[in-house]
Design a protein around this motif. Structure first.
Motif, short mmCIF file in Angstrom:
data_model
loop_
_atom_site.label_atom_id
_atom_site.label_comp_id
_atom_site.label_asym_id
_atom_site.label_seq_id
_atom_site.Cartn_x
_atom_site.Cartn_y
_atom_site.Cartn_z
N UNK A 61 21.89 37.94 14.86
CA UNK A 61 22.49 39.26 14.99
C UNK A 61 22.76 39.56 16.46
N UNK A 62 23.92 40.14 16.74
CA UNK A 62 24.21 40.71 18.05
C UNK A 62 24.06 42.22 17.89
N UNK A 63 22.94 42.74 18.36
CA UNK A 63 22.61 44.15 18.07
C UNK A 63 23.53 45.13 18.79
N UNK A 64 24.04 44.76 19.94
CA UNK A 64 24.90 45.68 20.69
C UNK A 64 26.37 45.40 20.48
N UNK B 23 20.56 40.26 21.46
CA UNK B 23 20.35 39.85 20.07
C UNK B 23 19.49 38.62 19.94
N UNK B 24 19.45 38.13 18.71
CA UNK B 24 18.79 36.85 18.38
C UNK B 24 19.87 36.00 17.75
N UNK B 25 19.97 34.76 18.18
CA UNK B 25 21.09 33.98 17.66
C UNK B 25 20.94 32.49 17.95
N UNK C 87 19.31 32.02 21.53
CA UNK C 87 18.94 33.30 22.13
C UNK C 87 17.86 33.14 23.18
N UNK C 88 17.67 34.18 23.97
CA UNK C 88 16.86 34.10 25.18
C UNK C 88 15.39 33.79 24.92
N UNK D 200 18.01 47.73 16.43
CA UNK D 200 17.66 46.75 15.43
C UNK D 200 17.47 47.35 14.04
N UNK D 201 17.49 48.66 13.93
CA UNK D 201 17.39 49.31 12.61
C UNK D 201 18.74 49.42 11.93
N UNK D 202 19.82 49.10 12.66
CA UNK D 202 21.16 49.19 12.07
C UNK D 202 21.39 48.04 11.10
N UNK D 203 21.95 48.36 9.94
CA UNK D 203 22.24 47.33 8.94
C UNK D 203 23.07 47.94 7.82
N UNK D 204 23.81 47.09 7.12
CA UNK D 204 24.52 47.52 5.92
C UNK D 204 23.72 47.24 4.66
N UNK D 205 22.46 46.82 4.82
CA UNK D 205 21.56 46.55 3.69
C UNK D 205 20.23 47.24 3.98
N UNK D 206 19.35 47.38 2.97
CA UNK D 206 18.08 48.08 3.19
C UNK D 206 17.19 47.41 4.23
#
Length: 656
Positions: free
Chosen positions: A78-81, A125-127, A144-145, A264-270
């Motif tokens: 995910x790229x959070x920003x 993000x983490x990737x 990712x870093x 990191x709380x953003x998502x289109x799923x629960x």
């Protein structure tokens, strides 16, 4: 969150079939969609399995092409920003005809505008990424870093392979793979395999914060770092915090953590969270709940054995915060049922026994949500482990003693068995018996002989010591991986953990456990800006009165009463020693059969048998050493069995 695989080969036939064969064992990482792309002119094949988290439509399908067609990407993470990056791209004058709202599409647009390395520097993000540049005919791999997402690569004969997990590569060329005995010795030492190595000769892990460029002929350059923690912590920032007040530092820590949790709380799923009731997970959940208009879903695992059971603490925190809490209790039989699956889940030998509760809580959580936030990273970044101040204090005292005297004292402490020492320590007042026992006295004997802080700490973190010579034909490295400690001994131990223990043990454990249940885990404390902040703080903001995570504890005080949190640190552990003597004994003895060990020829049979006997007799608690052997033996049995990977079947056997 997804999984991917690919190859570059001079043999351009059946490219789609070959990459699909690699994808089959990765079904659990992405059950929602599959895609492939090939270029017969270069022998390149890219394959992707998708777990849809952001932009659930077909616009998130991978492999994905950039608008100009120059780049083709397969991407796990995910790229959070990404929303901020999208605004930056638009404000820079790039007129992108956006097809959807996925972070993958934004990343491709960033590559076209700023280039790959510059874009990675902007991404939060983490990737793990594989991107093909058609114009320059170069494949770029990047990780990712901190190392949350895995990426393996290597050249086998004349072909170059890369994938999210080793099993994808093994599906194509298992007959050509050989176990690296020196790496096996490192695994026995630590219970995990340190990057850049893998268990196989010629295959490697891309290290965190690194990128690797590969030509169209499958020839790889040396990996290079695009981010390093020490290099990104400016001395000027350190000086500012040295002059800062407690409140100024705590406000900065709070705000940076709150921002990471929000992203990191953003998502289109629960979305939910793991909650152990400890400082780190409780703080993450507190910040989630403070930002949410609804009750956050939280999940925990408990044990019938009271000494290992943290579920009541988690329940108290959940009730205080008002979360929607779910818990599950684990029995030895639950562990026994899961153990045969561990070699499949963990892909190469891996022996952190908390893999069992982590896998079980992931399964429980996935029944309710698709994304779970975790508290991973708090101990390493903010000095939460008691071993940091204890080891620093021990080295400060021991280093003043002449080496001959230290060796003699060390031998004296290590010679009696743990059970013999327990008879002595059992006469101490009860308040001391938890911290002073026979096993710890034996370990102290080893540490007394250390010639440097680095050796002392790495020995402390080792299960089998280098001189044990357990692996036939293999040997461990020395102690030169320990960093310089210009900023203090505790900072050096934290840095070693962030370099090795965190990415190669803890994050491997969480990634494989969660992804096997098709659950995405996210770790707000591992936002690289939080990591940079943590390593810029003077030590007195981390450890006070020999208690770590001072800053995190003080921030948590704003949300949760201290009495709900304060207790001895237990970790996410299981009663492994008792289980191995009880319900897991027959399984263990089958794998440790001396004739089997001798015929395989990897391990010194006498040493393993002696350890096992000592454990069964209660002479020593050898559960950690034995578990390393058992997980290798179970993995070896698994890879020697015929493998039939079918997408419809992979993952179905879990917990049924």
């Amino acid at each position: 969150m997804c999984g991917f695989a690919g190859l570059i080969t001079p043999s351009t036939g059946n490219l789609v079939e070959r990459v699909e064969h690699m994808l089959a064992p990765l079904f659990h990482r992405g059950p929602d969609d599959q895609g492939t792309w090939t270029d017969a002119s270069t022998g390149l094949a890219l394959g992707h399995r998708r777990l849809a988290i952001v932009d659930l439509s077909a616009h998130g399908h991978q492999p994905m092409h950039s608008v100009s067609g120059r780049y083709v990407i397969i991407f796990n993470g995910e790229i959070y920003n990404f929303a901020d990056l999208r605004k930056d791209i638009e404000s820079a004058g790039s007129h992108v005809d956006w097809r959807g709202h996925s972070d993958t599409e934004v990343l491709l647009a960033a590559f076209e505008l700023w280039g790959i390395e510059s874009s990675l520097g902007r991404a939060v993000g983490m990737f793990a990424i594989a991107v093909w540049d058609k114009q320059n005919q170069v494949l770029t791999l990047a990780r990712d870093r901190i190392g949350e997402k895995p990426l393996y690569y290597g050249r086998i004969h004349n072909e170059f392979y890369f994938a999210s997990e080793l099993k994808a590569i093994r599906a194509q060329c298992s007959q050509h793979l050989e176990i690296d005995r020196n790496v096996l010795a490192e695994y026995m030492r630590f219970g995990y395999i340190p990057a850049p190595h893998s268990i196989y000769q010629g295959l490697y892990k891309l290290q965190p914060g690194h990128m690797l460029e590969v030509t169209a002929q499958g020839v790889a350059n040396e990996p290079r770092a695009y981010w390093q923690l020490d290099a990104n912590v400016a001395q000027e920032t350190r000086r500012v915090f040295e002059q800062a007040s407690d409140d100024e530092v705590l406000n900065e820590v709070h705000d940076r953590l709150a921002a990471a949790v929000k992203l990191q709380s953003f998502s289109d799923v629960p979305v939910g969270a793991f909650l152990s009731g400890g400082v780190d997970s409780s703080l993450v959940v507190s910040l989630m709940q403070a930002q949410s208009s609804s009750r956050v879903r939280t999940f925990t695992i408990g044990f019938e054995e009271e000494a290992f059971n943290e579920a009541p603490y988690a329940r108290d925190v959940a009730e205080h915060l008002g979360t929607d809490h779910t818990e599950m209790y684990v029995k030895a039989l639950d562990a026994a049922a899961l153990i045969p699956l561990l070699p499949k889940i963990y892909d190469e030998p891996f022996a952190d026994s908390s893999q069992i509760p982590t896998t079980l809580v992931s399964k429980l959580t996935r029944e309710h949500v698709t994304v779970a936030l975790t508290g991973d990273g708090g101990d390493e970044l903010f000095a939460g482990y008691p071993r940091y101040p204890i080891t620093a204090g021990l080295w400060n005292k021991v280093s003043k003693i002449p080496m001959p005297l230290r060796r003699a004292a060390g031998s004296l402490l290590a010679m009696p068995s743990a059970s013999d020492w327990d008879k002595v320590t059992g006469m101490l007042p009860a308040r001391y018996q938890r911290s002073i026992n026979g096993r710890r006295v034996n370990r102290m004997g080893q540490l007394m002989k250390a010639r440097s802080l680095g050796e002392m700490y790495i020995r402390l973190m080792s299960h089998w010591q280098p001189e044990d010579n357990l692996v036939i034909g293999g040997s461990c490295g020395g102690f030169d991986s320990f960093p310089a400690y210009d900023n203090g001994s505790i900072a050096a131990m934290r840095r070693w953990d962030v370099n090795q223990y965190l990415p190669d043990d803890l994050l491997v454990k969480v990634d494989r456990a969660t992804m096997y249940s098709s659950l995405e885990s996210r770790a707000p404390l591992l936002d690289h800006r939080v990591a940079e902040l943590a390593f810029s703080l003077p030590e007195h903001f981390l450890v006070r009165e020999k208690v770590g995570k001072w800053a995190l504890r003080k921030v948590l005080d704003r949300y949760v009463p201290r009495q709900l949190i304060e207790r001895p640190k237990a970790g996410f552990s299981i009663p492994l020693g008792d289980w191995l003597r009880g319900p897991l004994r027959s399984w263990a003895e089958d794998l440790l059969n001396p004739s089997r060990l001798a015929s395989e020829g990897y391990l010194d049979t006498d040493k393993v048998s002696r350890m096992w006997t000592e454990h069964l007799l209660g002479k020593f608690d050898r559960s950690v050493n034995i578990w390393n052997v058992l997980m290798f033996q179970a993995w070896l049995r698994e890879i020697q069995l015929p493998q039939q990977f079918k997408a419809a079947d992979v993952g179905k056997e879990v917990f049924n």
